[in-house]
Design an enzyme around this catalytic site. Sequence first.
Site, PDB file in Angstrom:
ATOM      1  N   HIS A   1      79.735  58.331  43.184  1.00  0.00           N
ATOM      2  CA  HIS A   1      78.370  58.105  42.700  1.00  0.00           C
ATOM      3  C   HIS A   1      77.926  59.334  41.912  1.00  0.00           C
ATOM      4  O   HIS A   1      78.263  60.464  42.258  1.00  0.00           O
ATOM      5  CB  HIS A   1      77.436  57.845  43.886  1.00  0.00           C
ATOM      6  CG  HIS A   1      76.092  57.346  43.453  1.00  0.00           C
ATOM      7  ND1 HIS A   1      75.119  58.187  42.963  1.00  0.00           N
ATOM      8  CD2 HIS A   1      75.577  56.095  43.384  1.00  0.00           C
ATOM      9  CE1 HIS A   1      74.057  57.474  42.635  1.00  0.00           C
ATOM     10  NE2 HIS A   1      74.308  56.196  42.876  1.00  0.00           N
TER      11      HIS A   1
ATOM     12  N   SER B   1      68.617  50.985  37.791  1.00  0.00           N
ATOM     13  CA  SER B   1      67.309  50.342  37.701  1.00  0.00           C
ATOM     14  C   SER B   1      67.411  48.826  37.520  1.00  0.00           C
ATOM     15  O   SER B   1      66.611  48.218  36.804  1.00  0.00           O
ATOM     16  CB  SER B   1      66.465  50.973  36.585  1.00  0.00           C
ATOM     17  OG  SER B   1      66.278  52.353  36.845  1.00  0.00           O
TER      18      SER B   1
ATOM     19  N   ASN C   1      72.789  50.161  47.668  1.00  0.00           N
ATOM     20  CA  ASN C   1      73.044  51.557  48.021  1.00  0.00           C
ATOM     21  C   ASN C   1      71.724  52.137  48.523  1.00  0.00           C
ATOM     22  O   ASN C   1      70.841  52.445  47.724  1.00  0.00           O
ATOM     23  CB  ASN C   1      73.547  52.314  46.774  1.00  0.00           C
ATOM     24  CG  ASN C   1      73.648  53.802  47.011  1.00  0.00           C
ATOM     25  OD1 ASN C   1      73.620  54.271  48.151  1.00  0.00           O
ATOM     26  ND2 ASN C   1      73.781  54.564  45.925  1.00  0.00           N
TER      27      ASN C   1
ATOM     28  N   GLU D   1      75.275  60.927  41.872  1.00  0.00           N
ATOM     29  CA  GLU D   1      74.564  61.953  42.665  1.00  0.00           C
ATOM     30  C   GLU D   1      75.560  62.846  43.394  1.00  0.00           C
ATOM     31  O   GLU D   1      75.332  64.045  43.555  1.00  0.00           O
ATOM     32  CB  GLU D   1      73.584  61.273  43.638  1.00  0.00           C
ATOM     33  CG  GLU D   1      72.381  60.723  42.882  1.00  0.00           C
ATOM     34  CD  GLU D   1      71.735  59.499  43.500  1.00  0.00           C
ATOM     35  OE1 GLU D   1      71.981  59.193  44.681  1.00  0.00           O
ATOM     36  OE2 GLU D   1      70.977  58.823  42.778  1.00  0.00           O
TER      37      GLU D   1
ATOM     38  N   GLY E   1      67.663  55.295  38.978  1.00  0.00           N
ATOM     39  CA  GLY E   1      66.419  55.746  39.587  1.00  0.00           C
ATOM     40  C   GLY E   1      65.332  56.124  38.590  1.00  0.00           C
ATOM     41  O   GLY E   1      64.328  56.726  38.959  1.00  0.00           O
TER      42      GLY E   1
ATOM     43  N   GLU F   1      77.503  52.809  35.967  1.00  0.00           N
ATOM     44  CA  GLU F   1      76.138  53.268  36.223  1.00  0.00           C
ATOM     45  C   GLU F   1      75.785  54.386  35.242  1.00  0.00           C
ATOM     46  O   GLU F   1      76.100  55.558  35.493  1.00  0.00           O
ATOM     47  CB  GLU F   1      76.025  53.817  37.652  1.00  0.00           C
ATOM     48  CG  GLU F   1      76.312  52.781  38.717  1.00  0.00           C
ATOM     49  CD  GLU F   1      75.575  53.110  40.013  1.00  0.00           C
ATOM     50  OE1 GLU F   1      74.840  52.236  40.485  1.00  0.00           O
ATOM     51  OE2 GLU F   1      75.703  54.222  40.521  1.00  0.00           O
TER      52      GLU F   1
ATOM     53  N   LYS G   1      71.143  54.912  49.798  1.00  0.00           N
ATOM     54  CA  LYS G   1      71.068  56.379  49.650  1.00  0.00           C
ATOM     55  C   LYS G   1      70.567  57.000  50.955  1.00  0.00           C
ATOM     56  O   LYS G   1      70.823  56.473  52.032  1.00  0.00           O
ATOM     57  CB  LYS G   1      70.195  56.755  48.455  1.00  0.00           C
ATOM     58  CG  LYS G   1      70.564  55.980  47.188  1.00  0.00           C
ATOM     59  CD  LYS G   1      69.990  56.596  45.953  1.00  0.00           C
ATOM     60  CE  LYS G   1      70.230  55.672  44.777  1.00  0.00           C
ATOM     61  NZ  LYS G   1      70.034  56.332  43.503  1.00  0.00           N
TER      62      LYS G   1
HETATM   63  C1  PEP Z   1      72.297  53.727  42.366  1.00  0.00           C
HETATM   64  O1  PEP Z   1      71.920  54.763  42.888  1.00  0.00           O
HETATM   65  O2  PEP Z   1      73.457  53.353  42.515  1.00  0.00           O
HETATM   66  C2  PEP Z   1      71.325  52.966  41.584  1.00  0.00           C
HETATM   67  C3  PEP Z   1      71.761  52.055  40.766  1.00  0.00           C
HETATM   68  O3  PEP Z   1      69.992  53.294  41.759  1.00  0.00           O
HETATM   69  P1  PEP Z   1      68.719  52.535  41.133  1.00  0.00           P
HETATM   70  O4  PEP Z   1      68.959  51.053  41.271  1.00  0.00           O
HETATM   71  O5  PEP Z   1      67.571  53.000  41.949  1.00  0.00           O
HETATM   72  O6  PEP Z   1      68.644  52.938  39.697  1.00  0.00           O
END
Ligand code: PEP
Length: 250
Positions: A95, A212, A9, A97, A173, A167, A11
Amino acid sequence: MRQPLVAGNWKMNGSRASVRELLDGIKHGIAEVGGAEVVVCPPFVYLQEVQDQLAGTAIAWGAQNLSTEGSGAFTGEVAASMLLDFGCKYVIVGHSERRSYYGEDDALVARKYAVARAMGLVPILCVGETLEERETGVTEEVVGRQMDAVIDLEGVEALQDGVIAYEPVWAIGTGVTASPEQAQEVHAYIRSRVAGKSTSAAESLRILYGGSMKADNARELIGKPDIDGGLIGGASLKADDFLAICRAAG
Ligand code: PEP
């Protein structure tokens, strides 16, 4: 047997030059990835570049969002048919966000899932709890509610046409990864909730971990029985890091 899946992803990151470089790097190393399915989800404006570079390769691509509408006067929206026009196979829905910054609630996310599915895209449904929700012991309740919005609208069979990404919001992040045990516990819960309604849907459903995930923790996470791959944010922006995760999954 569920094929592992690793989806990047991106973003709201990139430029024409950096996207070209990233795609070159991923294409260069894809042969060593083994059995994992690999997907990249760029910002909409780079879909043309991604399609040009990845058509005919083993790498699939998708979008990070879609409209519930088919076409017309919906300024700023992008329809499922447009994603198909650019060769997308996947689309991320729900997601965290989008849920937290753009007010997408369970009902809207479920409609997006339904539209994607009806149009032949594979929706990647993101679910997960905040830190406060985890600390107050309502993780399963939250994840269950987010899943049920789709199940109630579309039926449990709808999950067979998609992918779920667990997630935890506190891990996205932040550099803080859920431990393999913490992640497995929620993945097993997700699968058992589906199994309560359909064992075949539960067995075939791919459940990705996101939050992460990096090259050095991917193998242990994906080694757990109910973790079928990863949805990768930050580490998907560097070809070497992303490919190392794909190799761990493969
Ligand atoms: C995400 O935004 O789906 C995600 C898992 O981000 P990160 O790997 O940066 O934590």
